[in-house]
Design an enzyme around this catalytic site. Sequence first.
Site, mmCIF file in Angstrom:
data_model
loop_
_atom_site.group_PDB
_atom_site.id
_atom_site.type_symbol
_atom_site.label_atom_id
_atom_site.label_comp_id
_atom_site.label_asym_id
_atom_site.label_seq_id
_atom_site.Cartn_x
_atom_site.Cartn_y
_atom_site.Cartn_z
ATOM 1 N N ASP A 279 0.862 -1.174 0.000
ATOM 2 C CA ASP A 279 0.000 0.000 0.000
ATOM 3 C C ASP A 279 0.908 1.236 0.000
ATOM 4 O O ASP A 279 2.142 1.128 0.062
ATOM 5 C CB ASP A 279 -0.960 -0.017 1.195
ATOM 6 C CG ASP A 279 -2.176 0.892 0.951
ATOM 7 O OD1 ASP A 279 -2.142 1.697 0.001
ATOM 8 O OD2 ASP A 279 -3.150 0.797 1.710
HETATM 9 C C1 BGC Z 1 -5.062 3.271 0.422
HETATM 10 C C2 BGC Z 1 -5.282 2.309 -0.722
HETATM 11 C C3 BGC Z 1 -5.137 2.999 -2.052
HETATM 12 C C4 BGC Z 1 -3.776 3.680 -2.097
HETATM 13 C C5 BGC Z 1 -3.487 4.359 -3.418
HETATM 14 C C6 BGC Z 1 -3.807 4.086 0.248
HETATM 15 O O1 BGC Z 1 -3.743 5.086 1.205
HETATM 16 O O2 BGC Z 1 -4.998 2.540 1.630
HETATM 17 O O3 BGC Z 1 -6.529 1.704 -0.590
HETATM 18 O O4 BGC Z 1 -5.300 2.078 -3.088
HETATM 19 O O5 BGC Z 1 -3.713 4.626 -1.048
HETATM 20 O O6 BGC Z 1 -4.234 5.466 -3.611
#
Ligand code: BGC
Length: 752
Positions: A279
């Site tokens: 993530d």
């Molecule tokens: C979130 C994800 C997301 C990623 C990219 C993160 O903060 O937890 O769900 O896909 O950001 O935007």
Amino acid sequence: MMKSTMILLFLVVSIMRGQNLIPEVEALLEKMTLEEKIGQLNLLTPGGGIATGSVVSKNVETKIKTGKVGGIFGVSGPDRVRIAQEFAVNNTRLKIPLLIGADVIHGYKTTYPIPLGLSCSWDMDLIEQAAQMAAKEATADGINWNFSPMVDIARDPRWGRIAEGAGEDPYLGAKVAEAMVKGYQQNDLSASNTMLACVKHLALYGAPEAGRDYHTVDMGKVKMFNQYLPPYKAAIDAGVASVMTSFNDIDGVPASGNKWLLTELLRNRWGFNGLVISDYTSVNEMIAHGLGDLQAVSALSLKAGLHMDMVGEGFLTTLRKSVKEDKVTEAEITHACRKVLEAKYKSGLFEDPFRYLDTDRPKKDILTAENRALARKLAAHSFVLLKNHDNILPIKKDAKLALVGPLADSRNNMLGTWAPTGDPNLAVTILEGFKNVASGARITYAKGANISDDPEFAKKINVFGPRISIDKRSSEELLQEALAVAKTSNVVVAVVGEATEMSGEAASRTDISIPDSQKKLIRELVATGKPVVLVLMSGRPLTIPEEFDLPVAILQVWHPGVEAGNAIADVVFGDYNPSGKLTTTWPRNMGQIPIYHSVKNTGRPAPKDKFEKFKSNYLDVDNTPLISFGYGLSYTTFEYSNLTLNKKNIMQGESVDITVTVENTGNYDGEEIVQLYLRDLVRTITPPIRQLKGFKKVFLKKGERRTVNLELTPDDLKFYNGSLEFVSEPGEFEVFVGTDSNASLKKSFVLK
Ligand code: BGC
């Protein structure tokens, strides 16, 4: 070519295929330097969209041109994506195209209800159609990879991201996960209107302590396997192309560096052979977690089975050094790179890096009338009628109606959390929707209250644009205006609840009631004696014990998306009879959290309806929730009878066929979600009192009576035992069928 060489080649290709290796990818890997391989493991965002961490990637253009990037996200539109793709293809030695990612969480431009709302439709065909539409729109805009579905089970409504998933139940969650993967990928990743899906967040992200986002997770394996892992596994079984790790730790090791999770479970046990990404900066965050410096946590993650590093650039900046120091091997880097390249291969990018970049498509495929019609339908199906005192709903289309509340004419709050590709300006407000659908009604509007009167709170919520606007008029003036409007009307509709950014990422709340400003408005409106409908908007279950006791109708609409106002009007004025059922349990108060329907009995179960010392109960509140899982009313009524099972005794491996008669006994045609719950009475691991094990959505005309068939398969009787084997154990089972998780029709059978 000589015959023997051809045979050799044939043999090599066959062996590769046997190991699921793609010969074209293997040939490319042969040519790549260590540097080039490490470059592929880097996933960046040049900004432009909503950044969800404090870091945004720098010098992305130069990095792409020098082969230091495998994929990007937050860039869209065929023209812009083409520029990025050309940087990669025209400048790097091996011309490897980029993966183009995005967070398309509930619709691309045609935003449909937040996922928690959508799950309340219990309609897998509709959910698949929704995802398919999102894929069509996103790919028309150059995107080939979607960071969705989010399938984290959540039983703690304090956690703001409960809005993004399908609620509390692993059985339903698994079905939704499967439907979404199918919708995005359509079993054909290289088609120009499908995208690679990415199931997230592996794992257990929905169970942070005290509901605080990114907080510690601590869970035993039996609970994990039985209650939290099934939706991720269902996505894997449905062929999801990629997996995103979660921010939290699991047994003390953050998911992005957790070898048990990524290798033993995901790869070895579940047989996942696709791409695993971190993530947003979750690799770097392992430094703050306390696992060492950037080089150490990057090496740990690679060795654990992570292939791509989102935004943090730990892989990019430390892996070469780690190879030199024998902390990781080049083979491990090659393996990770293979997974990135395979994803590109599967999405057809090697064949044509510009395949998703047809400039005619956005006009043809995005925000079409057909897509908006689907969004309207999806929204109407996601609403849950929580209460309908005196059958206030539906309202006649020629009513004298007061429409009040801070969300009644608030375009900015219709889309809901995490709709970064949607445009709030395109959303239909409730006021507009009412006028569209009930042009013969006399509608007068008043704001009535601010969403919250607290400017400090408003500041925290307004990070992505104005969501809470505190009126220049005093709260008393707002209230008096609304009461005046109410008094000249025959019925009042108050649209109240949460602003969009009151749920979602980093939006945990320790008090999930309706804000005080609005509570007061509701009380005063009811005191006028006029019939009152509360249209309740939120990204999570709320605590509403007082409002639930009032003589009102309550329609829970979540955040409905771009067609909000029209869809709400469809239901309020009776063009669509609501059929949604809750996929989360609604607590009486905060102290009952975490709360969910599939609780265990304990050794000291509480007696019904009374307190008893030394039993598992509270001094101050009943154990039961305010509103149960699976609950939802209709404008009509349904009666259940004649529950039958085809067998009283079954052997291992046999199924049970179940029938029940459902009759529409009210005055409207309508849909009912017939639910099947199972109790396993004796087993080696303490069983929940009830578990959802089946459901069927049926449409019945008024007066119609129908036999509904359900089935319990051998797998439905299974659970993960103390050795984490998936087994069923002999003994008695009870079957309950009905309208919600309190279903009372009961039959039993014995597994021999
Ligand atoms: C979130 C994800 C997301 C990623 C990219 C993160 O903060 O937890 O769900 O896909 O950001 O935007």
